[in-house]
Write an enzyme that holds these catalytic residues in place. Sequence first.
Site, PDB file in Angstrom:
ATOM      1  N   PRO A   1       0.857  -1.212  -0.032  1.00  0.00           N
ATOM      2  CA  PRO A   1      -0.005   0.115   0.001  1.00  0.00           C
ATOM      3  C   PRO A   1       0.846   1.257  -0.150  1.00  0.00           C
ATOM      4  O   PRO A   1       2.041   1.287   0.706  1.00  0.00           O
ATOM      5  CB  PRO A   1      -0.659  -0.172   1.156  1.00  0.00           C
ATOM      6  CG  PRO A   1       0.075  -0.956   2.296  1.00  0.00           C
ATOM      7  CD  PRO A   1       1.048  -1.783   1.376  1.00  0.00           C
TER       8      PRO A   1
ATOM      9  N   CYS B   1       1.179  29.999 -14.495  1.00  0.00           N
ATOM     10  CA  CYS B   1       0.618  30.578 -15.816  1.00  0.00           C
ATOM     11  C   CYS B   1       0.093  29.445 -16.660  1.00  0.00           C
ATOM     12  O   CYS B   1       0.591  29.085 -17.654  1.00  0.00           O
ATOM     13  CB  CYS B   1       1.659  31.399 -16.539  1.00  0.00           C
ATOM     14  SG  CYS B   1       2.051  32.909 -15.599  1.00  0.00           S
TER      15      CYS B   1
HETATM   16  N1  LLP Z   1       2.923  -1.152  -6.087  1.00  0.00           N
HETATM   17  C1  LLP Z   1       2.875  -0.888  -7.363  1.00  0.00           C
HETATM   18  C2  LLP Z   1       3.704  -1.779  -8.158  1.00  0.00           C
HETATM   19  C3  LLP Z   1       2.219   0.488  -7.833  1.00  0.00           C
HETATM   20  O1  LLP Z   1       2.673   0.658  -9.060  1.00  0.00           O
HETATM   21  C4  LLP Z   1       1.673   1.216  -7.044  1.00  0.00           C
HETATM   22  C5  LLP Z   1       0.953   2.408  -7.474  1.00  0.00           C
HETATM   23  C6  LLP Z   1       1.695   0.758  -5.734  1.00  0.00           C
HETATM   24  C7  LLP Z   1       2.060  -0.323  -5.134  1.00  0.00           C
HETATM   25  C8  LLP Z   1       0.665   1.644  -4.516  1.00  0.00           C
HETATM   26  O2  LLP Z   1      -0.533   1.949  -4.896  1.00  0.00           O
HETATM   27  P1  LLP Z   1      -1.577   2.700  -3.861  1.00  0.00           P
HETATM   28  O3  LLP Z   1      -1.766   1.953  -2.675  1.00  0.00           O
HETATM   29  O4  LLP Z   1      -0.645   3.995  -3.484  1.00  0.00           O
HETATM   30  O5  LLP Z   1      -2.895   3.185  -4.549  1.00  0.00           O
HETATM   31  N2  LLP Z   1      -0.157   9.190  -9.084  1.00  0.00           N
HETATM   32  C9  LLP Z   1      -1.390   8.569  -9.049  1.00  0.00           C
HETATM   33  C10 LLP Z   1      -1.082   7.150  -8.417  1.00  0.00           C
HETATM   34  C11 LLP Z   1      -0.079   6.048  -8.941  1.00  0.00           C
HETATM   35  C12 LLP Z   1       0.055   4.870  -8.527  1.00  0.00           C
HETATM   36  C13 LLP Z   1       1.148   4.116  -9.334  1.00  0.00           C
HETATM   37  N3  LLP Z   1       1.310   2.917  -8.576  1.00  0.00           N
HETATM   38  C14 LLP Z   1      -2.182   9.422  -8.349  1.00  0.00           C
HETATM   39  O6  LLP Z   1      -1.849  10.334  -7.690  1.00  0.00           O
HETATM   40  O7  LLP Z   1      -3.298   8.845  -7.878  1.00  0.00           O
END
Ligand code: LLP
Length: 439
Positions: A299, A368
């Site tokens: 997570p 901007c």
């Molecule tokens: N493991 C892998 C291989 C991942 O690619 C990600 C997130 C996670 C774990 C963690 O996922 P989470 O629990 O945070 O959902 N920038 C985007 C989110 C991109 C997520 C990329 N990978 C946003 O701001 O919503």
Amino acid sequence: MIITQKTDMICENLRRNSDGELCFAGMPLSPLAEKYGTPLYLYDEDRVRHNCRSYIEAVREGFGETARVMYASKAASFKQLYRIVKEEGLGVDVVSCGEIYTAALADFPLENAYFHSNNKTDADIEFAISRGVGYFVVDNAEELFAIDEIAAKHGIRQKIMLRITPGIDPHTYAAVATGKVDSKFGSAIETGQAKAITSLALTFDNLELCGFHCHVGSQIFDGEVYLATSRVMLRFIADMERELGFICRDLDIGGGLGVRYIESQPVINIKETILTVADEMKREAARLGITLPRISLEPGRSIVADAGLTLYTVGTVKRIPGYKTYVSVDGGMTDNPRYALYGSPYTILPVLDGEGERESCSVVGRCCESGDILQENVQLRADTERGDLLACLTTGAYHYSMASNYNRIPRPPVVMLKNGESYLAVKRESLEDIIKLDI
Ligand code: LLP
């Protein structure tokens, strides 16, 4: 399956005191703005720890003592966070030399790190091996050859896991849906590529294949996604055992649990969700006649998102009669690009509030660029004026880590809150920092 819990406030660590002032982690926000300036990223240290503990307790209860939680540090990466998650007994997911380096400088034991990325360069691999990163999550065949060669040079046998795409659509926004077959990440089961790379991985002298990894997306509210994903992965594991004689020791089922940005979104009960998935996985493994591998979860967002809040000061208030009101703050897409990128919803509240008329406003930044919007249709006091403070909630994940210097705007500092005290975790960038690489 959606397992939610009830809460009165949008975030549990938020309340208004009797003066109508918003308090976060038990601390009124105006003095913090005064002390550190705005824009300002705040983190509630206890909330980070609470979220870590929810995961650790749940995986241990559901999957046993060997289960692991790897904090996906792309969500927020700075030294103090690595120290905190280490103290709470988590490992980390790192995706770049920058994250590895930051973790290393925080004395994070890198044997508890999974190194991701769909394109690790030779230099990345060299760096990660020389720093002793525990596991590589290998995305593709080219990487197997490169890691094997570099591991040989270092005289080690590198532990690896293979990134598999189970073909699950998490019904989330497309930009972060990474588990479908059409993905730049991993090898798909459906196309036969997952089996092919497993068979290939077993042929290298300097690689030790420990198991599989998958991650199907982010901001997922439906626990069914995890049930479906784990069923597919366990079936694949059983197939690989039968067809290749490979016994999978480790299975990482990724991260992605959703968090509440606005009131209409549910609050996921982390523990209940994990326990339900664990029950189902144990049943499925028994049905397939395989031993359940050691499970890890990864997570990011749900560890840090609701531990964060960003404070802004209002500058210009522009009322366009009969149309709308723009409230410009001293930050914007440079400290929070998520509305511009994904149209993400946020809750923005005035720090000081009371009775009185409301007005629907677009809260915008100072870059901007017309797309530099933090949120539209925010209900603010109709007398909002220059100097007022606004708080944007749930900004602990993918904010500081995605911040930029667009328009050469320095990034805000990160301040941690703990036991009624505040301390700096990342300094405010200065103009000198902005030009430090210019020749
Ligand atoms: N493991 C892998 C291989 C991942 O690619 C990600 C997130 C996670 C774990 C963690 O996922 P989470 O629990 O945070 O959902 N920038 C985007 C989110 C991109 C997520 C990329 N990978 C946003 O701001 O919503």
